[in-house]
Design a protein around this motif. Structure first.
Motif, PDB file in Angstrom:
ATOM      1  N   ASP A  54      -0.403  -7.581  -1.036  1.00 41.95           N
ATOM      2  CA  ASP A  54      -0.937  -6.227  -1.226  1.00 41.95           C
ATOM      3  C   ASP A  54       0.193  -5.244  -1.526  1.00 41.95           C
ATOM      4  O   ASP A  54       0.362  -4.232  -0.858  1.00 41.95           O
ATOM      5  CB  ASP A  54      -1.737  -5.781  -0.006  1.00 41.95           C
ATOM      6  CG  ASP A  54      -2.480  -4.473  -0.238  1.00 41.95           C
ATOM      7  OD1 ASP A  54      -2.586  -4.044  -1.405  1.00 41.95           O
ATOM      8  OD2 ASP A  54      -2.933  -3.869   0.748  1.00 41.95           O
ATOM      9  N   THR A 112      -2.483  -3.883  -6.733  1.00 43.71           N
ATOM     10  CA  THR A 112      -3.724  -4.529  -6.319  1.00 43.71           C
ATOM     11  C   THR A 112      -4.926  -3.671  -6.709  1.00 43.71           C
ATOM     12  O   THR A 112      -4.823  -2.454  -6.833  1.00 43.71           O
ATOM     13  CB  THR A 112      -3.751  -4.765  -4.793  1.00 43.71           C
ATOM     14  OG1 THR A 112      -3.487  -3.539  -4.124  1.00 43.71           O
ATOM     15  CG2 THR A 112      -2.749  -5.818  -4.374  1.00 43.71           C
ATOM     16  N   LYS A 166      -8.397  -2.697  -5.151  1.00 41.32           N
ATOM     17  CA  LYS A 166      -9.030  -2.737  -3.831  1.00 41.32           C
ATOM     18  C   LYS A 166     -10.298  -1.903  -3.829  1.00 41.32           C
ATOM     19  O   LYS A 166     -10.418  -0.933  -4.565  1.00 41.32           O
ATOM     20  CB  LYS A 166      -8.094  -2.166  -2.763  1.00 41.32           C
ATOM     21  CG  LYS A 166      -6.913  -3.024  -2.461  1.00 41.32           C
ATOM     22  CD  LYS A 166      -6.272  -2.663  -1.145  1.00 41.32           C
ATOM     23  CE  LYS A 166      -5.239  -1.601  -1.303  1.00 41.32           C
ATOM     24  NZ  LYS A 166      -4.470  -1.365  -0.085  1.00 41.32           N
ATOM     25  N   GLN A 171     -10.736  -1.384   1.314  1.00 39.70           N
ATOM     26  CA  GLN A 171      -9.672  -2.191   1.930  1.00 39.70           C
ATOM     27  C   GLN A 171      -9.729  -3.678   1.584  1.00 39.70           C
ATOM     28  O   GLN A 171      -8.879  -4.438   2.023  1.00 39.70           O
ATOM     29  CB  GLN A 171      -9.641  -2.006   3.458  1.00 39.70           C
ATOM     30  CG  GLN A 171      -9.463  -0.562   3.904  1.00 39.70           C
ATOM     31  CD  GLN A 171      -8.226   0.089   3.281  1.00 39.70           C
ATOM     32  OE1 GLN A 171      -7.166  -0.501   3.240  1.00 39.70           O
ATOM     33  NE2 GLN A 171      -8.382   1.308   2.781  1.00 39.70           N
ATOM     34  N   ILE A 211      -9.102  -6.601  -0.994  1.00 44.14           N
ATOM     35  CA  ILE A 211      -8.367  -6.845  -2.237  1.00 44.14           C
ATOM     36  C   ILE A 211      -9.241  -7.694  -3.153  1.00 44.14           C
ATOM     37  O   ILE A 211      -9.642  -8.795  -2.796  1.00 44.14           O
ATOM     38  CB  ILE A 211      -7.021  -7.537  -1.964  1.00 44.14           C
ATOM     39  CG1 ILE A 211      -6.142  -6.625  -1.109  1.00 44.14           C
ATOM     40  CG2 ILE A 211      -6.324  -7.892  -3.274  1.00 44.14           C
ATOM     41  CD1 ILE A 211      -4.871  -7.273  -0.612  1.00 44.14           C
TER      42      ILE A 211
END
Length: 140
Positions: free
Chosen positions: A93, A116, A118, A121, A123
């Motif tokens: 991350d 990343t 997302k 929260q 990924i």
């Protein structure tokens, strides 16, 4: 298109379980137009490193036919260190910005920035921004 629908489901932009139901194509077309006219390469991958989105600039850098949309990032990027960086982006991350010299499909110096993707929260994958800096570097 299936990967696009899966991504929209994960981000709850659509919630129909039936694959026959399509997302808002007007939204998709606008999004695709923005991605396609970006002056740098852009590749988005999911957690399995399957390509979700690739714009024409990135396809040109890697000399790809955009008709073959089902591919792993390692199928188009023939540089282990760069593929490892993309995987590390997802696993840790993290964001990275590095230069790579690639040999295939032709010698190029690329500035790569990864981040990343997302949602709440979780990924979902990574986005890779690609800038061909070969000409700049050869002038220096």
């Amino acid at each position: 298109m299936k990967q696009w629908i899966d991504l929209l489901r994960k981000t709850k932009l659509i919630d129909q379980p039936n694959e026959e139901l399509k997302p808002d194509f007007d939204y998709y077309d606008k999004f695709k137009s923005i991605i396609d006219c970006t002056p740098n390469g852009l590749i988005a991958v999911d957690n399995s490193l399957d390509i979700i989105i690739i714009n024409p600039y990135a396809a040109d850098i890697f000399q790809l036919n955009l008709e073959n949309k089902k591919a792993k990032v390692s199928d188009i990027i023939h540089d282990d260190a760069l593929c490892n960086l993309i995987e590390k982006t997802i696993n840790e991350d993290c964001s990275f910005s590095e230069e790579f010299t690639i040999k295939k499909p032709s010698n190029k110096i690329l500035k790569i920035t990864t981040n990343t993707i997302k949602f709440e929260q979780e990924i979902l994958g990574a986005v890779i921004f690609i800038q061909d800096v070969t000409e700049i570097k050869t002038i220096q």
